[in-house]
Structure formats: C-alpha cells, structure tokens
Design a protein around this motif. Structure first.
Motif, mmCIF file in Angstrom:
data_model
loop_
_atom_site.group_PDB
_atom_site.id
_atom_site.type_symbol
_atom_site.label_atom_id
_atom_site.label_comp_id
_atom_site.label_asym_id
_atom_site.label_seq_id
_atom_site.Cartn_x
_atom_site.Cartn_y
_atom_site.Cartn_z
ATOM 1 N N LYS A 7 1.148 -1.646 -0.164
ATOM 2 C CA LYS A 7 -0.338 -0.276 0.098
ATOM 3 C C LYS A 7 1.479 1.563 0.123
ATOM 4 O O LYS A 7 2.202 1.470 0.775
ATOM 5 N N TYR A 8 0.313 2.395 -0.690
ATOM 6 C CA TYR A 8 1.513 3.521 -0.344
ATOM 7 C C TYR A 8 0.510 4.377 -0.322
ATOM 8 O O TYR A 8 -0.710 4.942 -0.909
ATOM 9 N N LEU A 9 1.157 5.175 0.968
ATOM 10 C CA LEU A 9 0.331 6.414 1.632
ATOM 11 C C LEU A 9 0.732 7.146 1.180
ATOM 12 O O LEU A 9 2.313 8.094 1.322
ATOM 13 N N ASN A 11 0.724 11.125 2.862
ATOM 14 C CA ASN A 11 0.460 11.899 3.679
ATOM 15 C C ASN A 11 1.433 13.167 4.107
ATOM 16 O O ASN A 11 2.533 12.776 2.336
ATOM 17 N N ASN A 37 -3.103 12.926 0.742
ATOM 18 C CA ASN A 37 -4.359 11.983 1.939
ATOM 19 C C ASN A 37 -4.251 11.337 0.888
ATOM 20 O O ASN A 37 -5.999 10.675 1.267
ATOM 21 N N SER A 38 -4.478 10.511 0.456
ATOM 22 C CA SER A 38 -4.852 9.098 0.033
ATOM 23 C C SER A 38 -3.723 8.479 -0.324
ATOM 24 O O SER A 38 -2.566 7.944 0.686
ATOM 25 N N CYS A 39 -4.166 6.750 -0.081
ATOM 26 C CA CYS A 39 -3.603 5.202 -0.025
ATOM 27 C C CYS A 39 -4.126 4.986 -1.450
ATOM 28 O O CYS A 39 -5.332 4.380 -1.574
ATOM 29 N N SER A 41 -3.128 1.586 -3.940
ATOM 30 C CA SER A 41 -2.767 -0.236 -3.613
ATOM 31 C C SER A 41 -1.768 -0.116 -5.088
ATOM 32 O O SER A 41 -1.811 1.074 -5.532
ATOM 33 N N GLY A 69 5.701 6.804 -0.434
ATOM 34 C CA GLY A 69 4.379 6.259 -0.666
ATOM 35 C C GLY A 69 4.382 5.077 0.657
ATOM 36 O O GLY A 69 4.034 4.778 1.154
ATOM 37 N N TYR A 73 3.220 4.785 4.233
ATOM 38 C CA TYR A 73 2.389 3.586 4.685
ATOM 39 C C TYR A 73 2.900 2.585 6.164
ATOM 40 O O TYR A 73 1.942 2.439 6.743
ATOM 41 N N SER A 76 3.114 4.291 9.027
ATOM 42 C CA SER A 76 1.899 4.181 9.694
ATOM 43 C C SER A 76 1.111 2.930 9.828
ATOM 44 O O SER A 76 -0.122 3.410 10.603
ATOM 45 N N GLN A 77 1.077 1.907 9.728
ATOM 46 C CA GLN A 77 0.351 0.956 9.496
ATOM 47 C C GLN A 77 0.598 0.604 11.232
ATOM 48 O O GLN A 77 1.964 0.500 11.716
#
Length: 142
Positions: A7-9, A11, A37-39, A41, A69, A73, A76-77
C-alpha cells in the motif's frame, strides 16, 4: 505466511521524504494537488502516476514517489511493528524508514580505507585503527 499487498500512503511524511530526496518543488506541488491524503494499491498508484506523468519517462520521479508512499504507509500501519533503528549502508533510500538510521561499521570503514596518511606517526595510527576494524592485517602495507 500471508503475503500482504503493498500500500502507498501520501501523507505529510511522504512529501517530506520526497523533499529530502531533492524532488523538484514543481513535482511535489503537482503531486500534492492530486494525491495528497490518498492511500493506493500498487495498481492504483501505477495508474495515477501514468495519469500525472505519462506512460513513458519520469522513471526516477515515479520510483521516488512510489518509495515515499510505501515508506509512509509502512510507518503508519499498525499490523507489524516498525523497528526504531535500521542498520544499513548510507544509501539515501534507507532514510526515514525507521526513527533512527545507523551506518554499518563495515560501510563506515570504507571511508577510512581511502585515507593516505603522510607522516610515519599517522600511518601507524591509521594502520592500528584499521587493524582494530579488521580491515588490514598487520603485515599488509597501507
């Protein structure tokens, strides 16, 4: 063992990482306007990057965005613990993965190996130091 889909965040942390990698401000601005502010695949991110930068070209930029990203992620996970310290060489892509980034002594020693002391005293100091690091054998010349 379960294999997780990356996953790619995107922020604030991801954009700080891009800035630290000296990504041009115009690209950071464009990315902020489109993916902040998008996450995503992996598939979604690839499509977004193609929309923003086209199918061909911008390979380095796309790689940096993907990396930023992914790291954001990961940090933050909550499913897997993020270690406080990462021990690596000094390649910039390892920066920001963890709270602290330390250099492996073997990689640090490369810098000392390059030294060419001019005086006999300093050659002896250098030789002794390299021996302590395990880089030079006593009978090797510097």
């Amino acid at each position: 063992m379960e294999v997780l889909e990356p996953k790619y965040l995107f922020n604030e942390f991801a954009f700080e990482h891009l800035s630290n990698l000296r990504t041009a401000k115009k690209w950071i601005k464009k990315l902020r306007e489109n993916i902040y502010n998008s996450c995503f695949s992996e598939f979604e991110l690839e499509n977004s990057l193609v929309e923003l930068f086209g199918q061909e070209g911008f390979k380095t930029l796309k790689k940096r965005v993907t990396e930023a990203g992914l790291i954001a992620y990961y940090r933050s996970q909550k499913d897997y613990p993020v270690p406080k310290i990462l021990l690596t060489d000094d390649a910039p892509q390892y920066d920001n993965i963890t709270e602290e980034h330390q250099l492996c002594w073997v990689h640090e020693a490369r810098h000392y190996k390059k030294l060419k002391p001019k005086t006999a005293v300093m050659r002896k100091v250098h030789e002794d130091f390299m021996e302590v690091l395990g880089i030079l054998q006593r009978d090797e010349s510097i």
